[in-house]
Design an enzyme around this catalytic site. Structure first.
Site, PDB file in Angstrom:
ATOM      1  N   ARG A   1       0.420  20.804   0.257  1.00 27.01           N
ATOM      2  CA  ARG A   1       1.566  20.594  -0.637  1.00 27.01           C
ATOM      3  C   ARG A   1       1.818  19.119  -0.930  1.00 27.01           C
ATOM      4  NH1 ARG A   1       6.843  24.161   0.759  1.00 27.01           N
ATOM      5  NH2 ARG A   1       5.555  25.800  -0.114  1.00 27.01           N
TER       6      ARG A   1
ATOM      7  N   GLU B   1      -0.941  32.293   2.397  1.00 26.47           N
ATOM      8  CA  GLU B   1      -0.448  31.064   1.762  1.00 26.47           C
ATOM      9  C   GLU B   1      -1.265  29.877   2.231  1.00 26.47           C
ATOM     10  OE1 GLU B   1       3.764  30.526   2.344  1.00 26.47           O
ATOM     11  OE2 GLU B   1       4.258  31.714   0.585  1.00 26.47           O
TER      12      GLU B   1
ATOM     13  N   ARG C   1       6.210  20.672   6.834  1.00 27.91           N
ATOM     14  CA  ARG C   1       6.434  22.076   7.179  1.00 27.91           C
ATOM     15  C   ARG C   1       5.311  22.956   6.660  1.00 27.91           C
ATOM     16  NH1 ARG C   1       9.670  26.436   4.010  1.00 27.91           N
ATOM     17  NH2 ARG C   1       8.976  25.089   2.334  1.00 27.91           N
TER      18      ARG C   1
ATOM     19  N   HIS D   1      12.456  19.546  -1.812  1.00 26.56           N
ATOM     20  CA  HIS D   1      12.447  20.986  -1.550  1.00 26.56           C
ATOM     21  C   HIS D   1      12.906  21.347  -0.142  1.00 26.56           C
ATOM     22  CE1 HIS D   1      11.098  25.091  -2.053  1.00 26.56           C
ATOM     23  NE2 HIS D   1      10.246  24.994  -1.043  1.00 26.56           N
TER      24      HIS D   1
ATOM     25  N   HIS E   1       8.185  19.826  -3.323  1.00 22.69           N
ATOM     26  CA  HIS E   1       7.372  20.938  -3.813  1.00 22.69           C
ATOM     27  C   HIS E   1       6.668  20.491  -5.081  1.00 22.69           C
ATOM     28  CE1 HIS E   1       6.028  24.843  -5.092  1.00 22.69           C
ATOM     29  NE2 HIS E   1       6.415  25.345  -3.930  1.00 22.69           N
TER      30      HIS E   1
END
Ligand SMILES: Cc1cc2nc3c(=O)[nH]c(=O)nc-3n(C[C@H](O)[C@H](O)[C@H](O)COP(=O)(O)OP(=O)(O)OC[C@H]3O[C@@H](n4cnc5c(N)ncnc54)[C@H](O)[C@@H]3O)c2cc1C
Length: 514
Positions: free
Chosen positions: A283, A123, A377, A342, A238
């Protein structure tokens, strides 16, 4: 309706430990406490109403032969934009492989390669393949089902379907139980320690991927009990929530971009052109890129057409199902997307044992601020974090002495405010891009409802006020009026600070906004 009814009950209370919430944090903590008696209070029946069940990507753990916990920790620290605590990141990363083994021991059906080894995915911002997943993009559901199955056959765990409305405190100020509400009736549930595992705050926003119950009530309960809240402004948006009108918004996992999906506008032009990292940027960068394109009037789509669209049903069955439900054929049609609230990095400030600043009160999972996530995060670290803290919380909660003689008190304030107005304000003023004027407006809007006892407004107020006080841009917190970074520092507040911050920007008060 507002009711300010004091609630009082006689001690000694029960010796039980109360866990509030039945996502991965609550279930893992209850299991780690066995065979000690636990009452697990959950607003929805077991298996429902959790973000855990919706997790798509997986669980990060340094399981590969080319990987090591130190590398995982370094990636976590890099993502945290100066506010992740390195010792916490290392401790959690070191726990990772053992926690995956724990889940395997509970019969979690993780995906495996042809040789039978765990299939590890990659990821964004992870330097190694370390994402353990189940059923492709159905990890959360499968892990939740596994834990629910084990909890259901653990005799020390009693399930109580009710909403926690307040924390009760004894004469020393220690938490001594919970005021619960079910079918409109309130009742006390005494206990020697309380573990908040109430999840995130996404449902405070009009656009969110979180369940409707994720309004941060646990944070409001903790604040009213005197706990310190930390880094409340850090909300991760997100970038690719599926924008077809559903609320909550279904998620199109970032792994799709890792496998070739592209962000385009209605003319087919790439949305991330000219932005460092392009479609695979972090992100927060992608979320801002999409937000800014949409602010200019563009429509944004995730283009999976072609080979990826054809493979979607097998590789990304959850996203394929969500698209089908929305009437989208990803082989032929690009998926409309928009950023959505998110994940909440901030929360109840806790130490290495999950203990808050209030005796007898612990926090685990998304509601906690452990020092792991900093300002941003790293993907797939949250399920891991909850499991990593559960054993230490269980040990520390079990060591809390039972409450002594006397009475315990709680003032249960009740007001649900106007949830849709609140969500609109949070979306407009406390969203992907923030500025002093809008944040002050949000504070002015939220403060009266928070004072009247609306828990959602109190949590929203804490996010807005913290965002107003952080006069820099860092990680997921972007201030258009302060676009540069300052010296890294946490924000912390208790309830009294929050009221003072609100008064500073309310009409007729001293003007002290940013
Ligand atoms: C769509 C989506 C995809 C994600 N994908 C990933 C991923 O791939 N990997 C990853 O690591 N993370 C992922 N995350 C984040 C992760 O799922 C959450 O951070 C994590 O599941 C939080 O677990 P939790 O136990 O703290 O909270 P939750 O799982 O949300 O559980 C909260 C529980 O608290 C209960 N509750 C709340 N308030 C009360 C109250 N007042 N009284 C009683 N009960 C209450 C709720 O009913 C629920 O049972 C994703 C999140 C979403 C929304």
């Amino acid at each position: 309706m507002n009711a300010h009814a004091p609630f009082s009950f006689a001690l000694p209370g029960s010796d039980r430990i109360i866990v509030i919430g039945a996502g991965i944090a609550g279930l893992a903590t209850a299991l780690r406490l066995a065979p000690r008696p636990v009452t697990l209070v959950t607003a929805a029946p077991l298996g429902f109403g959790t973000a855990t069940g919706w997790a798509q990507g997986g669980i990060a753990a340094a399981m590969g032969s080319d990987d090591a916990p130190a590398l995982h920790a370094a990636d976590t620290v890099a993502a945290g934009a100066g506010l992740t605590e390195a010792d916490v990141a290392l401790r959690v990363a070191e726990a990772g492989p053992g926690l995956i083994d724990w889940l395997v021991g509970l019969a979690a059906p993780f995906d495996r390669d042809a040789a039978g080894a765990l299939a590890l995915g990659l990821e964004a911002a992870h330097s190694r393949r370390r994402i353990v997943r189940a059923g492709g993009d159905s990890t959360g559901r499968m892990v939740l089902e596994t834990l629910v199955r084990v909890v259901a056959r653990t005799p020390s765990i009693t399930i109580l379907v009710a909403s926690a409305r307040d924390l009760m405190r004894d004469a020393r100020g220690a938490v001594a139980g919970v005021v619960c509400e079910r079918d409109g009736a309130r009742f006390p549930l005494p206990g020697r320690a309380v573990v908040l595992a109430t999840g995130g705050v996404g449902a405070l926003y009009a656009s969110t991927t979180n369940p409707r119950g994720a309004t941060g009530r646990g944070l409001a309960l903790a604040a009213r009990a005197g706990a310190v809240l930390r880094d409340m402004e850090f909300v991760q948006f997100h970038p690719t929530a599926i924008a077809t009108g559903a609320d909550p918004m279904p998620l199109a996992t970032e792994a799709l971009r890792g496998e070739g999906a592209r962000l385009i506008d209605e003319t087919g032009a790439p949305v991330m052109a000219g932005i460092a990292g392009g479609d695979l940027a972090p992100r927060d960068v992608v979320a801002r890129g999409i937000f800014q394109a949409q602010a200019r009037g563009a429509q944004v789509f995730l283009d999976c057409r072609g080979d990826l669209g054809a493979r979607m049903a097998t590789r990304f069955p959850t996203v394929a199902g969500l698209c089908a439900a929305a009437g989208i054929d990803p082989r032929l049609q690009a998926i409309p997307v928009r950023p959505a609230a998110h994940y909440h990095m901030g929360g109840v400030k806790v130490d290495a044992t999950g203990a808050s600043t209030v005796p007898g009160l612990f926090a685990c999972g998304e509601v906690a601020s452990t020092g792991l996530h900093g300002a941003n995060r790293l993907a797939s670290n949250s399920l891991l974090e909850a499991m990593a803290f559960a054993p230490a919380i269980a040990e520390a909660a079990a060591a809390v002495p039972a409450p002594g003689q006397g009475r315990a008190e709680a003032t249960t304030l009740r007001s649900d405010g106007d949830p849709e107005a609140l969500r609109a304000v949070m979306e407009r003023q406390v969203g992907v891009v923030r500025a002093a004027e809008g944040l002050a407006e949000a504070v002015r809007h939220l403060a009266p409802a928070a004072r009247a006892g609306c828990d959602a407004a109190l949590t929203g107020l804490a996010i807005a006020a913290s965002a107003l006080s952080r006069r820099e841009s860092r990680g997921a917190h972007w201030r258009s009026d302060h676009p540069t970074q300052d010296v890294p520092a946490h924000t912390e507040l208790i309830l009294a600070d929050l009221w003072a911050m609100a008064e500073a920007v309310e009409p007729g008060r001293a003007v002290a906004a940013a």
